[in-house]
Design an enzyme around this catalytic site. Structure first.
Site, PDB file in Angstrom:
ATOM      1  N   CYS A  93       0.842  -1.209   0.000  1.00 11.09           N
ATOM      2  CA  CYS A  93       0.000   0.000   0.000  1.00 11.09           C
ATOM      3  C   CYS A  93       0.877   1.259   0.000  1.00 11.09           C
ATOM      4  O   CYS A  93       1.448   1.599  -1.029  1.00 11.09           O
ATOM      5  CB  CYS A  93      -0.978  -0.033   1.159  1.00 11.09           C
ATOM      6  SG  CYS A  93      -2.337   1.145   0.969  1.00 11.09           S
ATOM      7  N   HIS A 143      -3.229  -4.851   1.520  1.00  9.94           N
ATOM      8  CA  HIS A 143      -2.592  -5.126   2.807  1.00  9.94           C
ATOM      9  C   HIS A 143      -2.621  -6.627   3.145  1.00  9.94           C
ATOM     10  O   HIS A 143      -3.507  -7.068   3.889  1.00  9.94           O
ATOM     11  CB  HIS A 143      -3.319  -4.378   3.930  1.00  9.94           C
ATOM     12  CG  HIS A 143      -3.156  -2.900   3.928  1.00  9.94           C
ATOM     13  ND1 HIS A 143      -2.177  -2.258   4.648  1.00  9.94           N
ATOM     14  CD2 HIS A 143      -3.856  -1.934   3.297  1.00  9.94           C
ATOM     15  CE1 HIS A 143      -2.280  -0.949   4.467  1.00  9.94           C
ATOM     16  NE2 HIS A 143      -3.290  -0.724   3.653  1.00  9.94           N
ATOM     17  N   GLU A 172      -0.835  -8.069   5.249  1.00  8.85           N
ATOM     18  CA  GLU A 172      -0.559  -8.195   6.679  1.00  8.85           C
ATOM     19  C   GLU A 172      -1.816  -8.067   7.540  1.00  8.85           C
ATOM     20  O   GLU A 172      -1.796  -8.418   8.729  1.00  8.85           O
ATOM     21  CB  GLU A 172       0.481  -7.148   7.119  1.00  8.85           C
ATOM     22  CG  GLU A 172      -0.016  -5.726   7.241  1.00  8.85           C
ATOM     23  CD  GLU A 172      -0.116  -4.973   5.918  1.00  8.85           C
ATOM     24  OE1 GLU A 172      -0.362  -3.756   5.948  1.00  8.85           O
ATOM     25  OE2 GLU A 172       0.034  -5.605   4.845  1.00  8.85           O
TER      26      GLU A 172
END
Length: 238
Positions: free
Chosen positions: A90, A215, A217
């Site tokens: 991002c 994202h 994560e």
């Protein structure tokens, strides 16, 4: 370097100035790998010098760049990206780009490393954030979609391949039927829309560098972290 002293170790740094660095740390620590992964939260040039690879997390790209400059990290990060593997998610993807559009007043400092032009907040504002299932052949268990979390996500506007740089490999595209209708940059006329347009690219790799406009994560799925380690990082330690 960590891998010179202990051949079974690899040290991966996470730029920890702002953004989702703790989530990346947790994902890396869960990985099962042929080398032991040591994770460093990078806040100084000394931290960076101990790393074999780096992840630049999502957050606010202008803020991350400003904090990096204040910490004396801007030039070390640019030098690092010329030599070692870096993955940007991002905001991190924006910072890895060759050029960026839709910047705040005063422009945007970049670390560079990937031959692409990216637009900030390309999919819209915070309230237009969304999730989408992505089919990715290169990941382990490719029949299971990877859920992409897009939060004020950037958009790839153009790729700039050249014979002087490694080839650009597209890892994932956003299916055209999942493109937000509010996206002004996209063409929604089916007759004119090219599904291979750069703006559909949401993950790509160029040599030892990788970017994802979403994202990974923020999910419990660690396959992108595994892919980065196995494909971008470990080959550079051989």
């Amino acid at each position: 370097m960590a891998h010179d002293q202990v051949s079974n170790n690899v040290t991966i740094g996470i730029l920890a100035l702002q953004g989702a660095f703790a989530e990346h740390q947790a994902a890396l620590q869960k990985l099962s790998c042929q080398k032991k992964i040591a994770v460093i939260l990078v806040r100084t040039a000394g931290d960076l010098s101990a790393c074999d690879a780096l992840i630049i997390p999502g957050g606010e790209s202008t803020t991350i760049a400003l904090l990096a400059k204040l910490a004396g990290l801007l030039e070390p990060l640019r030098t690092f990206s010329q030599k070692k593997p870096v993955w940007g998610t991002c905001a991190g993807a924006i910072l890895l780009a060759q050029a960026v559009e839709n910047t705040k007043k005063g422009g945007q400092e970049l670390f560079g490393g990937i031959s692409a032009t990216i637009a900030r907040n390309g999919w819209g504002s915070q309230i237009e954030s969304f999730e989408a299932p992505l089919s990715i052949d290169r990941l382990r268990d490719p029949t299971t979609p990877f859920i992409g979390v897009f939060i004020r996500a950037p958009v790839v506007l153009a790729l700039h391949p050249s014979t002087e740089n490694p080839p650009i490999e597209v890892i994932a595209r956003l299916p055209t039927d999942l493109v937000p209708k509010s996206q002004k940059l996209m063409i929604h006329d089916e007759g004119d829309f090219d599904p291979h347009d750069a703006q559909c690219i949401v993950a790509l790799r160029q040599g030892r560098h990788m970017l994802t406009t979403f994202h990974p994560e923020l999910t419990k799925d660690s396959r992108f972290h595994e892919y980065f380690v196995q494909t971008c990082v470990l080959p550079t330690l051989l």
